[in-house]
Design an enzyme around this catalytic site. Sequence first.
Site, PDB file in Angstrom:
ATOM      1  N   HIS A  69      25.539  16.879  33.068  1.00 20.60           N
ATOM      2  CA  HIS A  69      26.106  16.056  34.137  1.00 20.60           C
ATOM      3  C   HIS A  69      27.377  16.663  34.731  1.00 20.60           C
ATOM      4  O   HIS A  69      27.555  16.721  35.948  1.00 20.60           O
ATOM      5  CB  HIS A  69      26.384  14.659  33.579  1.00 20.60           C
ATOM      6  CG  HIS A  69      26.724  13.627  34.606  1.00 20.60           C
ATOM      7  ND1 HIS A  69      28.000  13.446  35.094  1.00 20.60           N
ATOM      8  CD2 HIS A  69      25.957  12.696  35.230  1.00 20.60           C
ATOM      9  CE1 HIS A  69      27.998  12.459  35.971  1.00 20.60           C
ATOM     10  NE2 HIS A  69      26.775  11.980  36.072  1.00 20.60           N
TER      11      HIS A  69
ATOM     12  N   ASP B  60      34.480  14.462  33.113  1.00 24.65           N
ATOM     13  CA  ASP B  60      33.022  14.354  32.996  1.00 24.65           C
ATOM     14  C   ASP B  60      32.579  14.851  31.617  1.00 24.65           C
ATOM     15  O   ASP B  60      33.316  14.691  30.636  1.00 24.65           O
ATOM     16  CB  ASP B  60      32.365  15.155  34.127  1.00 24.65           C
ATOM     17  CG  ASP B  60      31.055  14.532  34.596  1.00 24.65           C
ATOM     18  OD1 ASP B  60      30.109  14.499  33.789  1.00 24.65           O
ATOM     19  OD2 ASP B  60      30.969  14.094  35.754  1.00 24.65           O
TER      20      ASP B  60
ATOM     21  N   SER C  31      26.765   9.403  41.001  1.00 22.63           N
ATOM     22  CA  SER C  31      27.353  10.585  40.363  1.00 22.63           C
ATOM     23  C   SER C  31      27.230  11.807  41.248  1.00 22.63           C
ATOM     24  O   SER C  31      28.094  12.684  41.244  1.00 22.63           O
ATOM     25  CB  SER C  31      26.643  10.874  39.026  1.00 22.63           C
ATOM     26  OG  SER C  31      27.139  10.072  37.994  1.00 22.63           O
TER      27      SER C  31
END
Length: 738
Positions: free
Chosen positions: A220, A148, A519
């Site tokens: 994220h 990620d 996600s």
Amino acid sequence: MASFCSAWRRSSVIFLLLCVLVAGIGSCVSTKVYVVYMGSKNGEDPDEILAQNHQILASVHTGSIEQAQASHIHSYRHGFRGFAARLTDHQAFQISKMPGVISVFPNSKRSLHTTHSWDFMGLLGEQTLEVSGYNIKNQVNVIVGFIDTGIWPESPSFNDANMPPVPARWKGHCESGEAFNASNCNRKLIGARYYKSGYEAEEESTNTVSFNSPRDSAGHGSHTASIAAGRYVSNMTYNGLAAGGARGGAPMARIAVYKTCWDSGCYDADLLAAFDDAIRDGVHILSLSLGPDAPQGDYFTDAISVGSFHAARHGILVVASAGNEGHPGSATNLAPWMITVAASSTDRDFTSDIILGNGANVTGESLSILEMKASASIISASEAYAGYFTPYQSSYCLESSLNKTKARGKVLVCHHAESSTESKLAKSVIVKEAGGVGMVLIDEADMDVAVPFVIPSAIIGRRTGKHILSYINHTRQPMSQWFDTRNLKPDITAPGLNILASWSPAVADMQFNILSGTSMACPHVTGIAALIKAVHPSWSPAAIRSAIMTTATLLDKKHKPIIVDPEGRRGNAFDYGSGFLNPTRALDPGLVYDAQPADYVSFLCSVGYDEKSLHQITLDNSTCAQAFRTASDLNYPSITVPNLEGNISVTRTVTNVGKPRNVYKAAVSSPKGINVTVIPDRLIFSSLGQTISFTVNFKVVAPSKGYTFGFLSWMSGRSRITSPLVVQVAHSNSGLMR
């Protein structure tokens, strides 16, 4: 079907012929980054592999080792073999014909698929070490890797208080870099690496890259890691919304991060490097909330499919998000050796109330904490068109499309036709700059996702939008007023929308944030997989996937069918797969559909891969002698039959992982127009680990258009092991039936 190597080579030959025929051939001699994939590693020394890669490159650089080293970007030499290098199209074609080379493909960019949710799914308490009678304290020995944007190590979600020493199997390390050093790792965050050679080879040097290190500059990565395996945080909130305690699914599992995603995306060369290291480091599970654009190409010209194939061969479960496009055929990360996760909502909606002048109360999605102190005129944005823009164009609140005189002091009703959260936010900025005091956004894609708007705003579906526009068009002075966002009562199902989790303060001065998308759904499944691995450490990745899929439910918290958009449409298997995951039932599935690496080889044979290609991929004695008749014969927890003509039989095998002595009976809900029978319809087990095969027969009795859906359940007492059935009758002219 011809092999994928032959198909690639044919396309390359055509391209090269065009280069010769076209007068300007500059594009043929310019270089770009290619990934050269060479299959499994067979015990070679990593340094020897690097030297061999340099020799391959030298052979297309007139024998120059110096030029070969200069073009070389990265070598894959731990979990599989290959390298990334800067090559001309002709050099890439030359390498593709060399012995041992399986595929050569461009360094494509992948996109990120952008709490209380665990309470919603039945995992309660702070650091509970027991779920439904199962002791899950072994999660301290489960290592979860995240590919990620990195991690913010100081987040309270990643503290290591009261955690035991790092597991002995761990071979990874903590890589130092900008604002990050080895001391940032601990007994919770046990490894951190970063990769940017693929990114730097493609992006302009002027592009900003924050933190050349594993530190998360986007948020994220921290968000997804904390959802799956974050520690308990007593007061997690977003601007006062959703306040309360929150934790990850497996709060005592270990975390290892592999930062491959930068400001513009994640490149294949870096993704494969992360897979390669993760296999060597010793992770049990890999989580990727990112993927390619749809439609997805061949398995072995797709970096995530390649990396996950070799991870699965090493016993690593890969969990990946399906993407957020939300229309038929748009799912990505499709390889059968990984778990692919779609998103839906929890019982936590973030809504704003809009009171119209006629007294009607309309509820929309929003993360805005703003409200209007008084009523304001409400108009369609098409009425505020400016300059050369048409009313239709202005109805989408495009940049510079709004007349400030007409918009000033009003609430504007805008349309939105895309799936980008950022563009929805941008529309509120455009309305604000035009002088608008509020916005109603009609989401034509019906994506029930809250956004942190800059003025009082809310997202509504098409049907509600029609009611508001009708009110505007039939009222002399239409008015509206806003009330701020609040949390609502329980409503629908699974975690993927409006998820609160840890964040990077580098993005905004806050520790936590609310995001939506697959996600966020992906790490929920990752967390459950870690718990299953803790309880059943010897289970294969396929067995864990089966436990998750077959224990899912097709009903929401009100025991009603799952609804998949704000307009109330009932979903099907293309929307939610096997259904909404159930953590407690997944720990005790009773039966599992298991599969081994050899089964995936048989699957590849059934879809057209030849033995020569398979030998290069696996570097063993794999043959197509045991090839499945069709891809449907892979021992998967669901059954899909495309292009059914007349009838077909599909075989499945289940393994008893529940009570040693048990009897299961088949229950079938047949897809429309299809007669489904199961032989035998009773499975009698006498021991733990016993396997029994059965046959599912499909027969067309009333041809229907598109895909139709049903399910097969094996039932024993309170146990129910369910598989989706998806069938399309041959010669059906319609697309997916939605």
